[in-house]
Scaffold this motif. Sequence first.
Motif, PDB file in Angstrom:
ATOM      1  N   CYS A  21     -11.452  15.242  -6.299  1.00  0.00           N
ATOM      2  CA  CYS A  21     -12.237  15.132  -7.524  1.00  0.00           C
ATOM      3  C   CYS A  21     -11.528  15.847  -8.681  1.00  0.00           C
ATOM      4  N   CYS A  22     -11.503  15.201  -9.842  1.00  0.00           N
ATOM      5  CA  CYS A  22     -10.828  15.841 -10.973  1.00  0.00           C
ATOM      6  C   CYS A  22     -11.799  16.724 -11.780  1.00  0.00           C
ATOM      7  N   GLU A  23     -13.083  16.725 -11.391  1.00  0.00           N
ATOM      8  CA  GLU A  23     -14.043  17.565 -12.123  1.00  0.00           C
ATOM      9  C   GLU A  23     -14.593  18.642 -11.205  1.00  0.00           C
ATOM     10  N   ARG A  24     -13.837  19.025 -10.182  1.00  0.00           N
ATOM     11  CA  ARG A  24     -14.391  19.941  -9.188  1.00  0.00           C
ATOM     12  C   ARG A  24     -14.606  21.333  -9.785  1.00  0.00           C
ATOM     13  N   GLY A  73     -18.200  21.639   2.031  1.00  0.00           N
ATOM     14  CA  GLY A  73     -18.814  21.304   0.745  1.00  0.00           C
ATOM     15  C   GLY A  73     -18.809  19.815   0.502  1.00  0.00           C
ATOM     16  N   CYS A  74     -18.747  19.465  -0.766  1.00  0.00           N
ATOM     17  CA  CYS A  74     -18.715  18.054  -1.134  1.00  0.00           C
ATOM     18  C   CYS A  74     -17.465  17.420  -0.556  1.00  0.00           C
ATOM     19  N   ARG A  75     -17.630  16.242   0.051  1.00  0.00           N
ATOM     20  CA  ARG A  75     -16.505  15.628   0.740  1.00  0.00           C
ATOM     21  C   ARG A  75     -15.480  15.029  -0.203  1.00  0.00           C
ATOM     22  N   PHE A  76     -15.907  14.794  -1.422  1.00  0.00           N
ATOM     23  CA  PHE A  76     -14.979  14.205  -2.383  1.00  0.00           C
ATOM     24  C   PHE A  76     -14.222  15.287  -3.143  1.00  0.00           C
ATOM     25  N   GLU A  77     -14.647  16.553  -2.935  1.00  0.00           N
ATOM     26  CA  GLU A  77     -14.117  17.674  -3.731  1.00  0.00           C
ATOM     27  C   GLU A  77     -12.584  17.710  -3.783  1.00  0.00           C
ATOM     28  N   PRO A  78     -11.869  17.536  -2.625  1.00  0.00           N
ATOM     29  CA  PRO A  78     -10.399  17.642  -2.706  1.00  0.00           C
ATOM     30  C   PRO A  78      -9.766  16.611  -3.638  1.00  0.00           C
ATOM     31  N   SER A 117     -16.665  23.335  -3.133  1.00  0.00           N
ATOM     32  CA  SER A 117     -16.066  23.465  -1.807  1.00  0.00           C
ATOM     33  C   SER A 117     -16.893  24.380  -0.903  1.00  0.00           C
ATOM     34  N   ARG A 118     -17.912  25.049  -1.473  1.00  0.00           N
ATOM     35  CA  ARG A 118     -18.697  26.001  -0.684  1.00  0.00           C
ATOM     36  C   ARG A 118     -19.945  25.387  -0.071  1.00  0.00           C
ATOM     37  N   ARG A 119     -20.596  24.538  -0.804  1.00  0.00           N
ATOM     38  CA  ARG A 119     -21.863  24.007  -0.320  1.00  0.00           C
ATOM     39  C   ARG A 119     -21.885  22.501  -0.548  1.00  0.00           C
ATOM     40  N   TYR A 120     -22.648  21.776   0.300  1.00  0.00           N
ATOM     41  CA  TYR A 120     -22.815  20.369   0.026  1.00  0.00           C
ATOM     42  C   TYR A 120     -23.830  20.219  -1.093  1.00  0.00           C
ATOM     43  N   PRO A 121     -23.528  19.457  -2.141  1.00  0.00           N
ATOM     44  CA  PRO A 121     -24.460  19.368  -3.274  1.00  0.00           C
ATOM     45  C   PRO A 121     -25.765  18.696  -2.879  1.00  0.00           C
ATOM     46  N   PRO A 122     -26.891  19.256  -3.308  1.00  0.00           N
ATOM     47  CA  PRO A 122     -28.182  18.586  -3.049  1.00  0.00           C
ATOM     48  C   PRO A 122     -28.345  17.373  -3.959  1.00  0.00           C
ATOM     49  N   GLU A 123     -29.481  16.692  -3.788  1.00  0.00           N
ATOM     50  CA  GLU A 123     -29.701  15.489  -4.577  1.00  0.00           C
ATOM     51  C   GLU A 123     -30.270  15.866  -5.947  1.00  0.00           C
ATOM     52  N   PHE A 124     -29.660  15.384  -6.997  1.00  0.00           N
ATOM     53  CA  PHE A 124     -30.181  15.575  -8.354  1.00  0.00           C
ATOM     54  C   PHE A 124     -30.607  14.234  -8.905  1.00  0.00           C
ATOM     55  N   PRO A 157     -18.444  11.350  -9.722  1.00  0.00           N
ATOM     56  CA  PRO A 157     -17.025  11.130 -10.053  1.00  0.00           C
ATOM     57  C   PRO A 157     -16.379  10.054  -9.167  1.00  0.00           C
ATOM     58  N   TYR A 158     -16.811   9.986  -7.903  1.00  0.00           N
ATOM     59  CA  TYR A 158     -16.253   8.977  -7.002  1.00  0.00           C
ATOM     60  C   TYR A 158     -16.633   7.565  -7.458  1.00  0.00           C
TER      61      TYR A 158
END
Lengths: 325, 334
Positions: B301-304, B294-299, B309-316, B255-256
């Motif tokens: 992000c419009c698709e959060r 969690g994800c640093r862009f979460e605050p 906010s709980r965990r840092y997302p792994p690599e997909f 999203p960023y």
Amino acid sequence: MIYVGQRLLRAILLLAGVSALCFLFTEMAPGSFFDEMRLNPQISPETISALRAHYGLDQPLAVRYGRWMKSALHADFGYSIAYNMPVAPLLWKRTQNTLLLTTTALLLTWFISVPLGVWTANWREGLLDKTVTLASSFVISVPELVIAVAVLAVAVRWRLAPIGGMTSTDFDGLSEWTKLQDLTRHLALPVLILAVCESAVIVRHIRASMVEALDAPYVHAARGFGIRRARLLFRHALSAAANPAISLLGFSLAGLLSGSLLVEVVCGWPGLGPLILEATLSRDLYLVIGGIMFSALFMVGGNLVADVMLLAFDPRIRREGTNAD
Amino acid sequence: MVDNSNKYLLQVHELKVTYFPANGDPVRALDGVSLDICSGEVVGILGESGCGKSTLASALLKMLPPQAKCEDGSILFRGRDLLSLPERDLRAIRGQEISLIPQDPALALNPVMTAGSQVSEVLRSHLPLNTQQRRQGVLDLLREVGFNEPQEIYSTYPHQLSGGQRQRIAIAQAVACRPALLIADEATSELDVSLQAEIVTLLSQIRRQHGTAILAISHDPVFFAGFADRMAVMYAGRIVEVASTDVIFGRPLHPYTQALVRIATSSVVTGAAKSARLPVIDGETPNPTSLPVGCRFEPRCCERMDVCSRRYPPEFMPAPLANVNCFKYGEHVD
């Protein structure tokens, strides 16, 4: 060339200003050369006023200044009452001695200061840096006179070098080589005192401008290209730090000169210092003014040399010079 | 262009760099950055100011300021870990194998040395050439970076040159010893747009002729278009997406990245002056002294989602050669 011309013009104006102030202040100072004669009952007041008229001291200030200017343009700088001869040749002999002392001290000062300044800027907060900072604070805060006397005391105690005068008594009988050795030995102490006092100031300035240059983005960039530390220090940073250091050179010459007047008196070096002191005490008016003018000439000359060196070293100043064309 | 069968030229693994300011809390500038670069590849790093991209550039040459520390991770260059090399070996690598094109050409050249001698200094510190050969080498380099009269440029001082010319001198310094990797840290951000294009053309040409890999760093996505093979998008000290430039501009995943690309392309189309208000991403970058778990862009992000906010997302890896750290592209079992 215009740049040098401007500087030269400024220097001449400065010297004229210094001479006018000299006259004004000596006029305001109490006493005159003839005060002692007045106390002598054998010398009649008529003789004294005749003498005053002879030397032109009865004229108003403006006339005396005009006459002196004329004499200065003839390179006489007035007439010494005590020595009964023109001031210039009298001063010139002493000036040579002072110049020998100050230029030697100047060379030694820069020989000490530049490597030390570069070194301490490179190893900031290191042992040597801290020692140098402490030592220079000490030397700056202690009066020059105290340092001079202390150095002399040490020299006497351990018989390190001869004190007083420029040459030994049997100087004339010596061969050329031993003459040089004798002169060097006599130079050692006054030069050492001057160089130590002056280096304390100069080292700090060089360190400061080196620190600034070492932190500059271009030195950082050069480091990123893998240029050796020594090369960075002496080719890249030092050449950029040279600008303020060279301006300082002119001032340091002036500082050395005023310092040398004192050191000369303390060490008995036959330069301008003892002569000016003696002339001031006996109110030998034109000799005092002449001495001050010679000192001012030194300072102005030193700054002029520094300006020309800046012109040679710094391409940015060269551009200013061509823009003025 | 991307050829993963090639041996990697540079492999950055889980690099962590922290600044310890004299007063104040430590700041984690890089928080586990991993990035691979192949020989001859152009990789772009895109991110806002303060996201750690310049820290990464300095860290790669181990030229971090004294208050910064590499706390973890490794930087393998041709198999050697730069972080454990002594300063002497690093000096030999800097300028000869990895070169950094400095950020601001106005400040990056020594004001009291001629342009030619500054290029010559780089040759001198790495190659055993005599004065004559060095001078010839510098003249050739100056011609290569686009000066038609290298003789004249050789003896000019930086203040006599324009911004674009200064940047060319800096590039000549950087490529003097034919490094395998060039790092261009905001190399064109001080220049106007037409000069930017010229510099990008020059860098592409250098890469074509000498097979030099380039790590280009910029805050402007447009800078990479038609230049970079792959792009890594950085946000608050981490890489959030690595994909080919086509993917970043065509179908950005994170999203960023989507927001960045939308803003960049819209300002190109409409022109900054016409739009009453420039498009922005709402919110602010997180305070680097207290980063979210969690994800640093979460605050912003419009698709959060809850998990963000709980965990840092792994690599997909939702598409070939496109890695993204976002829960949109993978199951999020708690």
